[in-house]
Structures are given as structure tokens and as C-alpha cells.
Write a protein that holds these residues in place. Structure first.
Motif, short mmCIF file in Angstrom:
data_model
loop_
_atom_site.label_atom_id
_atom_site.label_comp_id
_atom_site.label_asym_id
_atom_site.label_seq_id
_atom_site.Cartn_x
_atom_site.Cartn_y
_atom_site.Cartn_z
N ILE A 64 0.83 -1.21 0.00
CA ILE A 64 0.00 0.00 0.00
C ILE A 64 0.86 1.25 0.00
O ILE A 64 0.59 2.22 -0.73
N GLY A 65 1.91 1.24 0.82
CA GLY A 65 2.77 2.41 0.91
C GLY A 65 3.40 2.77 -0.44
O GLY A 65 3.40 3.95 -0.85
N SER B 202 4.40 7.67 3.69
CA SER B 202 3.72 7.91 4.96
C SER B 202 2.50 7.03 5.20
O SER B 202 2.15 6.76 6.34
N PHE B 203 1.83 6.61 4.11
CA PHE B 203 0.53 5.95 4.24
C PHE B 203 0.61 4.47 3.87
O PHE B 203 1.02 4.15 2.75
N PRO B 204 0.23 3.56 4.80
CA PRO B 204 -0.16 3.78 6.21
C PRO B 204 1.08 3.80 7.11
O PRO B 204 2.20 3.60 6.62
N SER B 205 0.88 3.98 8.38
CA SER B 205 2.00 3.96 9.32
C SER B 205 2.37 2.52 9.66
O SER B 205 1.58 1.79 10.25
N GLY B 206 3.58 2.12 9.28
CA GLY B 206 4.03 0.76 9.59
C GLY B 206 4.18 0.53 11.08
O GLY B 206 3.88 -0.55 11.58
N HIS B 207 4.65 1.57 11.80
CA HIS B 207 4.80 1.46 13.25
C HIS B 207 3.45 1.17 13.90
O HIS B 207 3.33 0.25 14.73
#
Length: 260
Positions: free
Chosen positions: A136-137, A159-164
Motif C-alpha cells: 500500500i505504501g 507515509s501511508f499507512p503507518s508501519g509502526h
């Protein structure tokens, strides 16, 4: 002959074999039906939320309207002590510490438990989250907030989505379910998911506070995790939940043996 009769422990091959015998458990028809409903509900809610956020990101509208106000508000809260706390949280939920924590938990759980079904489910869920985040990123290619406002080093990845946040959500939510689902106590389930929720909140806030993500990045990660959690619940229920009278192909889990 059984271990009790011979006084001997089972051979290594037997122990290894038993690890991969799926634990099964008895429950009522209604309870199993409710688990399937929860699984489907989570996947629907997660998918709807994700595509709503995605539409906003692509069209620069919708839910993304809250991104800049939240970022601006968090800038006003910055202080040296709070920044230190957020950096510690970012490290814990980061790409180095969190995978190590997950690896230790999964391996230890797999070795100590009689059956490895649940640790394998956890590992599979985490791997699924990593793959989805990467795909997705790279596909969306959303830029992060301004680099000059990042407090823990520059990050030029997408940035999209946040892996963390996705990693924290998957680990905490799936672990909470896999533990609570084997307890016959609703209070323990509530506590498990409350703890998971608190952990997810701090993981998300730390990424936003430090300037690495937009609010919708974190919400998208949570929505993806809902879909993954729903899939885990459905798969686990299909493979382990049995109604009395149904065929048992594995062995009952310790939690249900006394009630079998």
C-alpha cells in the motif's frame, strides 16, 4: 503406552508432532456464531474505514481535513520531557525493537505451549501486516509531514499507512484475542483489549507527535488491523471451535479438557 504408565517422556518426534496438532475447543452454537459475526463485522468496518480514508488521501479531502489541525495542535504540546517519552515509545514500537519483541514472544510461546497454532497465527498476522504496509505504501506514495519538524531524524519513506502503528495494532489486538479467546472470563477479555487499546493509542500518538505521520495514516493502519484481526478470528474459529458431537481431528486445549 502412555507417559503415566511407562514413566518415560515422549520422544522428540512425538513432541514435535504435537506442536503442530491444532488445539480444538468446545463451545456453544451461539458463541461460535457470535465469533463469526464479530470477525465479519471487523472486516467490514475495517474495509469501509480504510477505503474512506484512502479516498480522502487521493482526493485531498474527506477525513484528511483533520490531519493539519491535529498536527498543528500537537506542535503546541511539544516539550523536552514529553519529546523524550515519545521517542522512547517510538523506539519500542519501531522497526527494530518491536520485531525483536514479537520474535521473542512468538518463539517463546511456540516452545512453551503444547500446541503452536496460536503463535503461528500471530506470526502470520504480523507478516500479513508487513506485506500490506509495503504494498500500500509504495502504491499510494503519500508524502510525510515536513521533514524539518521531525524530532527523531529525517524519514523520506512513504507515509501511508503507518508501519509502526500497524505493527503495534496487529501485535496487541491479535495477541489479546488469542489469549482472551481461551479464557472463560469476560473480564479478562475486556482487560486484554483495554491494554491493547492503550498501547495502540500511545504508539499512534508518538508517531504523530514526533512529526512522522498524519492522523489519517494512523487511522488507516488501525483499519487494516481490524481486517487482519477479523481474518484471524474467522480462521481460528473455523479451525478450532467445535460443537459437541462434531468430529475432533486434533486435541482439545487444556482450557477445555475439563469441560469436554
Amino acid at each position: 503406552m502412555s507417559v503415566e504408565k511407562t514413566g518415560k517422556s515422549p520422544g522428540r518426534w512425538r513432541v514435535f508432532h504435537d506442536k503442530f496438532v491444532v488445539e480444538e475447543r468446545y463451545m456453544s452454537v451461539q458463541d461460535r456464531r457470535n465469533l463469526y459475526r464479530i470477525a465479519v463485522g471487523l472486516m467490514i468496518v475495517g474495509a469501509v474505514l480504510f477505503f474512506s480514508i484512502l479516498a480522502g488521501v487521493l482526493q485531498h479531502g474527506g477525513l484528511t481535513a483533520g490531519d493539519e489541525p491535529v498536527r498543528t495542535w500537537l506542535l503546541t504540546l511539544r516539550s523536552e520531557p514529553l519529546t523524550t517519552v515519545m521517542i522512547i515509545l517510538a523506539i519500542i514500537f519501531g522497526p527494530v525493537a518491536l520485531p525483536i519483541i514479537i520474535l521473542v514472544v512468538t518463539v517463546a510461546w511456540g516452545l512453551l505451549a503444547k500446541h503452536a497454532w496460536r503463535p503461528l497465527l500471530l506470526a502470520g498476522a504480523m507478516l500479513t501486516g508487513v506485506i500490506l504496509a509495503q504494498i500500500i505504501g509504495r502504491t499510494i506514495g503519500r508524502q510525510r509531514p515536513p521533514v524539518d519538524l521531525m524530532l527523531f531524524g529525517a524519514d523520506f519513506t512513504f507515509s501511508f499507512p503507518s508501519g509502526h502503528v500497524l505493527g503495534a495494532c496487529d501485535f496487541l489486538l491479535v495477541t489479546a484475542f488469542l489469549i482472551a479467546s481461551r479464557r472463560h472470563n469476560r473480564a479478562s477479555a475486556v482487560v486484554a483489549f483495554v491494554v491493547a487499546g492503550v498501547g495502540i493509542f500511545f504508539a499512534a500518538v508518538s508517531r504523530l507527535y514526533l512529526g512522522y505521520h498524519w492522523l489519517t495514516d494512523a487511522l488507516a493502519s488501525l483499519s487494516i488491523s481490524f481486517v487482519i484481526l477479523g481474518g484471524v478470528i474467522a480462521l481460528d474459529t473455523w479451525r478450532t471451535a467445535r460443537i459437541r458431537g462434531e468430529q475432533i481431528t486434533g486435541t482439545l486445549s487444556k482450557a477445555d479438557t475439563a469441560q469436554a
